[in-house]
Design a protein around this motif. Structure first.
Motif, PDB file in Angstrom:
ATOM      1  N   LYS A  17      48.073  49.052  25.843  1.00 30.32           N
ATOM      2  CA  LYS A  17      48.216  47.583  25.810  1.00 30.32           C
ATOM      3  C   LYS A  17      48.837  47.113  24.489  1.00 30.32           C
ATOM      4  O   LYS A  17      49.588  46.140  24.475  1.00 30.32           O
ATOM      5  N   VAL A  21      52.188  44.797  24.472  1.00 30.58           N
ATOM      6  CA  VAL A  21      52.359  43.558  23.699  1.00 30.58           C
ATOM      7  C   VAL A  21      53.614  43.672  22.829  1.00 30.58           C
ATOM      8  O   VAL A  21      54.444  42.758  22.782  1.00 30.58           O
ATOM      9  N   GLY A  72      42.598  38.605  27.320  1.00 27.34           N
ATOM     10  CA  GLY A  72      42.616  39.704  28.291  1.00 27.34           C
ATOM     11  C   GLY A  72      42.489  39.186  29.718  1.00 27.34           C
ATOM     12  O   GLY A  72      43.201  39.647  30.627  1.00 27.34           O
ATOM     13  N   HIS A  75      45.742  37.556  30.843  1.00 29.86           N
ATOM     14  CA  HIS A  75      46.751  38.602  31.084  1.00 29.86           C
ATOM     15  C   HIS A  75      46.508  39.276  32.439  1.00 29.86           C
ATOM     16  O   HIS A  75      47.431  39.443  33.242  1.00 29.86           O
ATOM     17  N   VAL A 150      50.807  51.156  33.566  1.00 31.02           N
ATOM     18  CA  VAL A 150      51.253  50.608  32.266  1.00 31.02           C
ATOM     19  C   VAL A 150      52.204  51.598  31.597  1.00 31.02           C
ATOM     20  O   VAL A 150      53.265  51.218  31.091  1.00 31.02           O
ATOM     21  N   TYR A 330      44.313  43.884  25.980  1.00 32.36           N
ATOM     22  CA  TYR A 330      45.540  43.116  25.731  1.00 32.36           C
ATOM     23  C   TYR A 330      45.308  42.114  24.595  1.00 32.36           C
ATOM     24  O   TYR A 330      46.150  41.949  23.711  1.00 32.36           O
ATOM     25  N   SER A 334      47.061  41.659  20.719  1.00 32.19           N
ATOM     26  CA  SER A 334      47.934  40.476  20.589  1.00 32.19           C
ATOM     27  C   SER A 334      47.958  39.928  19.163  1.00 32.19           C
ATOM     28  O   SER A 334      47.043  40.129  18.414  1.00 32.19           O
TER      29      SER A 334
END
Ligand SMILES: Cc1cc2nc3c(=O)[nH]c(=O)nc-3n(C[C@H](O)[C@H](O)[C@H](O)COP(=O)(O)OP(=O)(O)OC[C@H]3O[C@@H](n4cnc5c(N)ncnc54)[C@H](O)[C@@H]3O)c2cc1C
Length: 334
Positions: A17, A21, A72, A75, A150, A330, A334
């Motif tokens: 993650k 980002v 999160g 997202h 991912v 996530y 960030s």
């Protein structure tokens, strides 16, 4: 800029993650992931494939945890709407029971962003039934398939480079003089990795059951003082559900135990009697180690000496997600 300008050590949900980002901000082709384990591997030293996984109110109530959860959730909700089938993410109705009331701060924070949320406070004098019950639309994930998704996106859509390799120290992430920053997303390994050696890290063992139960389409959890019981339908898995579980602080036993399987079955059936059905079939039991940390996850940067010369480099630590890597990963990146 070279592909090793940014290096991420770790390909669990946290490393992936962080990479996502960065890729969304335009750094994909300058990013390299180095990891001993990659999606598809099964190892007790690789936590992510063993997760339930869902978004729940399990996390801590401090400012950081609340912010990571919120980012999160947004997202995952967006992913479920835009690419849910490929991402193995789905909106799911959820009921969470609390034996003790969570903090007001936490309830207020969740109420400000969760979809369809209602909270019912139960009678505080009613012994074991006191506490509260929270209903909302959660997001469930098929953990082993989601990490695959991912990684595939990072490689194909954003041009992220991936190297399978075990490093001995965090500074080994400085692959060349072009490496400007190294993200340390090593989960439980942060306790022993040279240059990190964080004594606050500890594993929290969980045992779960993988069951076939196509008639179960809701997420149900019960948060107790010393236990967690949960039922998580696994999205896009042809009717599988995850039944749990355990939160055993400091335990690193990789085996699964028969008495724990029995306890999970009796607790989940008591919570959701529909599980008691000829359609329910237990397929497997698994154990995994949540990468926990006293005081919560470490998301912080540090300037380090890269080698014997005077060269300095930037390390960003992102580990210690405990039981919330999928819901908060996530946000933590960030
Ligand atoms: C039973 C269970 C249920 C769970 N349910 C949920 C849930 O419902 N919702 C939720 O949000 N979370 C859940 N979790 C928690 C979640 O799984 C973790 O928070 C998450 O997987 C942690 O990810 P990570 O990337 O930090 O660690 P990991 O997945 O362990 O990844 C670590 C990575 O670092 C790499 N690495 C480590 N050391 C080195 C080295 N020296 N060199 C190279 N690479 C290295 C590893 O190979 C790996 O790629 C659950 C966990 C368990 C066990």
């Amino acid at each position: 800029m070279k592909s090793e300008s940014v290096v991420i050590i770790g390909a669990g949900i946290i490393g992936l993650k962080v990479a996502l980002v960065l890729a969304e901000r335009g750094y994909g082709s300058q990013t390299t992931i180095i990891a001993e384990h990659l999606p598809g591997d099964t190892s007790i030293n690789y936590t992510s494939p063993w997760a339930g996984a869902n978004f729940s109110a399990l996390s801590a109530s401090d400012k950081n945890a609340l912010r990571w959860d919120q980012l999160g959730y947004k997202h995952l909700l967006k992913l479920a709407a835009q690419d849910g089938k490929n991402a193995f993410v789905r909106e799911t109705p959820s009921t969470e029971y609390w034996d003790e009331m969570p903090s007001r701060t936490k309830l207020d924070s969740m109420a400000s962003y969760l979809k369809d949320v209602t909270t019912v406070q139960r009678d505080s004098s009613a012994g074991p039934t006191r506490g509260c019950c929270n209903k909302f639309t959660t997001v469930t994930l098929n953990a082993p398939m989601h990490v695959h998704y991912v990684l595939r996106r990072l490689r194909q859509q954003y041009g992220v480079r991936v190297i399978r390799k075990k490093v001995l120290s965090v500074t080994s992430g400085f692959l060349s003089k072009d490496t400007k920053v190294v993200f340390n997303c090593t989960g439980n390994a942060a306790r022993n990795l040279q240059g990190v050696e964080d004594p606050k890290c500890y594993p929290t063992r969980g045992q779960i059951l993988l069951a076939k139960a196509p008639h179960i389409n809701q997420n149900v959890m019960r948060h107790g003082k010393d236990y967690e019981t949960y039922i998580i339908p696994r999205p896009h898995s042809k009717g599988n559900v995850i039944l749990g579980g355990y939160m055993q602080k400091g335990v690193d036993l990789p085996d699964t135990l028969g008495d724990e399987t029995e306890s999970i079955l009796s607790r989940t059936k008591a919570m959701l009697p529909e599980l008691e059905s000829s359609e329910t079939e237990i397929l497997a039991a698994f154990a995994g180690m949540r990468p926990s940390r006293e005081g919560g996850a470490r998301v912080a940067s540090e300037v380090v000496q890269v080698d014997e010369s005077e060269r300095k480099g930037l390390v960003v630590h992102d580990y210690g997600a405990g039981g919330t890597g999928f819901q908060a990963g996530y946000g933590m990146g960030s």
